[in-house]
Structures are given as structure tokens and as C-alpha cells.
Design an enzyme around this catalytic site. Structure first.
Site, PDB file in Angstrom:
ATOM      1  N   TYR A 141       3.075  -2.187  -2.819  1.00 26.75           N
ATOM      2  CA  TYR A 141       2.051  -2.393  -3.850  1.00 26.75           C
ATOM      3  C   TYR A 141       1.114  -1.176  -3.917  1.00 26.75           C
ATOM      4  CZ  TYR A 141      -2.240  -4.047  -6.046  1.00 26.75           C
ATOM      5  OH  TYR A 141      -3.343  -4.155  -6.847  1.00 26.75           O
ATOM      6  N   PHE A 169     -11.962  -3.025  -5.232  1.00 27.41           N
ATOM      7  CA  PHE A 169     -11.905  -3.617  -3.911  1.00 27.41           C
ATOM      8  C   PHE A 169     -11.578  -5.108  -4.151  1.00 27.41           C
ATOM      9  CE2 PHE A 169     -12.730  -0.353  -0.662  1.00 27.41           C
ATOM     10  CZ  PHE A 169     -12.583   0.725  -1.510  1.00 27.41           C
ATOM     11  N   ARG A 282      -2.724 -11.853   9.013  1.00 26.46           N
ATOM     12  CA  ARG A 282      -1.755 -11.572   7.953  1.00 26.46           C
ATOM     13  C   ARG A 282      -1.360 -10.103   8.079  1.00 26.46           C
ATOM     14  NH1 ARG A 282      -3.747 -12.536   1.820  1.00 26.46           N
ATOM     15  NH2 ARG A 282      -4.974 -10.706   2.329  1.00 26.46           N
TER      16      ARG A 282
HETATM   17  N1  UDP Z   1      -7.724 -14.608   3.734  1.00 22.19           N
HETATM   18  C1  UDP Z   1      -7.709 -15.691   4.599  1.00 22.19           C
HETATM   19  N2  UDP Z   1      -7.068 -16.821   4.204  1.00 22.19           N
HETATM   20  C2  UDP Z   1      -6.449 -16.938   3.000  1.00 22.19           C
HETATM   21  C3  UDP Z   1      -6.486 -15.833   2.099  1.00 22.19           C
HETATM   22  C4  UDP Z   1      -7.128 -14.679   2.512  1.00 22.19           C
HETATM   23  O1  UDP Z   1      -8.247 -15.628   5.714  1.00 22.19           O
HETATM   24  O2  UDP Z   1      -5.865 -17.991   2.717  1.00 22.19           O
HETATM   25  C5  UDP Z   1      -8.418 -13.375   4.144  1.00 22.19           C
HETATM   26  C6  UDP Z   1      -7.514 -12.143   4.158  1.00 22.19           C
HETATM   27  O3  UDP Z   1      -6.899 -12.024   5.410  1.00 22.19           O
HETATM   28  C7  UDP Z   1      -8.521 -11.032   3.880  1.00 22.19           C
HETATM   29  C8  UDP Z   1      -9.580 -11.693   3.000  1.00 22.19           C
HETATM   30  O4  UDP Z   1      -9.410 -13.099   3.184  1.00 22.19           O
HETATM   31  O5  UDP Z   1      -9.142 -10.628   5.066  1.00 22.19           O
HETATM   32  C9  UDP Z   1      -9.426 -11.383   1.532  1.00 22.19           C
HETATM   33  O6  UDP Z   1      -8.060 -11.612   1.178  1.00 22.19           O
HETATM   34  P1  UDP Z   1      -7.572 -11.631  -0.332  1.00 22.19           P
HETATM   35  O7  UDP Z   1      -6.128 -12.008  -0.310  1.00 22.19           O
HETATM   36  O8  UDP Z   1      -8.503 -12.468  -1.149  1.00 22.19           O
HETATM   37  O9  UDP Z   1      -7.763 -10.137  -0.833  1.00 22.19           O
HETATM   38  P2  UDP Z   1      -7.237  -8.754  -0.215  1.00 22.19           P
HETATM   39  O10 UDP Z   1      -8.323  -8.268   0.693  1.00 22.19           O
HETATM   40  O11 UDP Z   1      -5.941  -9.011   0.479  1.00 22.19           O
HETATM   41  O12 UDP Z   1      -7.095  -7.895  -1.435  1.00 22.19           O
END
Ligand code: UDP
Length: 324
Positions: A141, A169, A282
Site C-alpha cells: 500500500y 495521517f 498488528r
Molecule cells: N487498532 C486497534 N484495534 C482495531 C483497529 C485499530 O487497536 O480494531 C489500532 C491500530 O493498531 C493502530 C490504531 O488503532 O495503532 C489506528 O489504526 P487504524 O487502522 O485506524 O489506522 P492506521 O494507523 O492503521 O492508518
């Protein structure tokens, strides 16, 4: 001003279309409706259901219309999926974008606003992240967006195509008037997922890791209201029209909030219990991602209006309550 908004039926694109409508622009939306929603397009004179893979359609569209600016919001955005199905990301985000750029060049349209991402920086070497930070994406991505940024630099030099790349962001929140909001399927973003746990649509929110090197052990992100993002796009168009210079800007509030803080604010705003499941990290999640948006503030005159998490969450909650 005649503006083509590609991906105008999606989350950020639809908020942009509404904002452009309020500014009196003539808007055409091109969207394949693979993840967007026709009913989210509130202000476009015309919604064309079409795909950027269709070069003949693009040629005809540009032959029949005089666009001043093209804005490109359409892309595949799921990091995990990009790892398991990179072909989709290079096709949708790179090849199809090239089709769009080539049609623009052929028909003499020279102004382009591109939705880029913090993911082009990869694992941060320092925070907050400014525009000079090394670009080292760690997933397809991020690579796909970085490739388009590179293509745009080369197209500027060779063909005079001027572009502004806006690196989001964490886009969040919803239309303060309640007409638009986030509708991803599947939803993967933190704030809508936490709010769905509050509304009862989901049983719980899984926190992806509590062993990061941060104060409460959860990841820190920079959440930026979708309307503030749209305002930055508008200022970028004005910059292109005024001085015709290409630009690259990081867009965030400059404030980091942890996953736990987001959940706490969601509890406050909704007044609901939110069940937490402690999950594993993750893959590919950096501990801290915060923007240094000094350049956007000084060059574009951008001033985010919603720099508190509470109003971002409140607007998202209004949307969630009415659509759950
Ligand atoms: N996150 C989480 N649980 C979820 C989805 C996201 O703890 O079900 C955490 C993820 O690990 C990151 C933050 O929330 O630290 C933001 O994730 P998101 O997927 O919203 O956006 P990204 O930062 O990946 O663009």
C-alpha cells in the site's frame, strides 16, 4: 472552476464534494462504486460510474469536458490486504492512476491533487514526521502511493503536470452537519470500530498490542478531522492556481493519541460501556505516527479547526448513531 473528483463517493472524497459544492465549484464525480456510495455524492453536477482501468472512457470524458483540476481520492487502502494481494494495489493505485494522468496530459489538464499517506514513510526514524523524513514504505500500500508520488515528480519535469500530494495521517470524524460519515466495508479503522462497540453493533474492540514503548503501551496516532483534510485540499487547489507550483505536505494535527486514549474519549462522548479485548500486535504497526504539518501551515495557510479528539469523535458518533 470545473473539478473532476475521482473517488468522490468514498469517505474523504464525499466530504470534499460537499465542501466544493459550498464553494460554488462545478463538480463531476468519477467513481466505480466498488467501495463508495452513490448517495454520499451530495453536490456533484454529475456522478459517472466508471473505472480508471477504462482508458477509452477516460479519453472520452476528458475530450468532452474542460476540467481545471483533477482530484484523486480513489484507491485501495487496506494495508493487510495489500500484503496478501499486492497485484490489486499496484493495479488500482498505480496503473489506474497512470491511466488518469496520461488522459490528463493528452487533453492538456495540468493540475492534480493526490491523496497520499503517512505509509510512504514506513517505520518512523523520528517523530513528528516532516516532509524531509526518509521515504521507506514497509507494505505494498505504502509503496503504491510512493510510486505515484515519484511518477508525479517525473511527469512535472517532463510534461509540466503540477501536483500537490497530501499525506494523510489518520483521517477521522464526519461531516459536522451529519450528512456524511465513514462507511467502509469491512471497517478497519479504530474510531468507527470503537463507536460500533459503543452502539452495540460489535461486541467489543480489540486493542492491537499493549506492549509498545509508549506511556500506556498502546500505539499512538495523529487523528485529523476529515473536514480539516478537505480544507487543506481546497488550499492546495488555490496554491496550484495562484503560483502553479507542485507541493508535498504532511497533514495531521501534530498531536498523538493512544488507542487507549481514543477508547476513553469514545466512552466519554457516548456515555456507553465499551468492552476491550486485549489482542496481539498488528503486523506493520509502528508505535508512534505523528505529523509535523508546519509546512502545510506556513505554505498553504492551513489551520485545522478540529484539533481536539473530542469533536472528531463527537461528529463520528452522531453519524454512527444515525446509521447503526
Ligand atoms: N487498532 C486497534 N484495534 C482495531 C483497529 C485499530 O487497536 O480494531 C489500532 C491500530 O493498531 C493502530 C490504531 O488503532 O495503532 C489506528 O489504526 P487504524 O487502522 O485506524 O489506522 P492506521 O494507523 O492503521 O492508518
Amino acid at each position: 472552476m470545473n473539478i473532476l473528483v475521482v473517488g468522490g463517493a468514498g469517505y474523504i472524497g464525499s466530504h470534499m464534494v460537499k465542501a466544493l459544492g459550498e464553494k460554488g465549484c462545478n463538480i463531476t464525480v468519477l467513481d466505480n462504486l466498488s467501495s463508495g456510495h452513490a448517495d454520499a455524492v451530495l453536490a456533484a453536477g454529475q456522478l459517472i460510474e466508471g473505472d480508471l482501468a477504462n482508458v477509452a472512457m477516460l479519453d472520452q470524458l476528458f475530450a468532452e469536458n474542460n476540467y481545471d483540476v483533477v482530484m484523486h481520492f480513489a484507491s485501495s487502502i487496506m494495508v493487510g490486504e495489500s500484503v496478501t494481494d499486492p497485484a490489486k494495489y499496484y493495479r488500482n493505485n498505480v496503473s489506474n492512476t497512470q491511466n488518469l494522468l496520461d488522459a490528463m496530459i493528452k487533453h492538456g489538464v495540468k493540475q492534480f491533487i493526490f491523496s497520499s499517506t503517512a505509509a510512504i514513510f514506513g517505520e518512523p526514524e523520528y517523530t513528528p514526521i516532516d516532509e524531509k523524513h526518509p521515504k521507506a514504505p514497509i507494505n505494498p500500500y505504502g509503496h503504491s502511493k510512493q510510486m505515484v508520488e515519484q511518477m508525479l515528480e517525473d511527469y512535472d519535469r517532463a510534461y509540466g503536470l503540477k501536483s500537490v500530494c497530501l499525506r494523510y495521517f489518520n483521517a477521522a470524524g464526519a461531516d459536522p452537519e451529519g450528512e456524511l460519515g465513514e462507511r467502509h466495508d469491512p471497517e478497519t479503522h479504530l474510531i468507527p470500530l470503537v463507536l460500533q462497540a459503543a452502539s452495540g453493533k460489535r461486541d467489543a474492540i480489540t486493542v492491537f498490542g499493549r506492549d509498545y514503548d509508549t506511556e500506556d503501551g498502546t500505539c499512538i496516532r495523529d487523528y485529523i478531522h476529515v473536514n480539516d483534510l478537505c480544507e487543506a485540499h481546497w488550499l492546495a487547489i488555490k496554491q496550484l492556481q495562484n503560483d502553479g507550483k507542485s507541493g508535498r505536505f504532511n497533514l495531521g494535527n501534530g498531536n498523538g493519541f493512544s488507542v487507549q486514549q481514543v477508547i476513553d474519549v469514545c466512552r466519554d462522548v457516548t456515555g456507553k460501556e465499551i468492552t476491550i479485548i486485549e489482542g496481539a500486535r498488528r503486523a506493520g504497526d509502528p508505535a508512534v505516527l505523528v505529523a509535523d504539518a508546519t509546512l502545510a501551515r506556513s505554505e498553504l495557510g492551513w489551520e485545522p479547526q478540529y484539533n481536539d479528539l473530542k469533536s472528531i469523535v463527537s461528529h463520528a458518533w452522531e453519524w454512527e448513531k444515525n446509521h447503526c
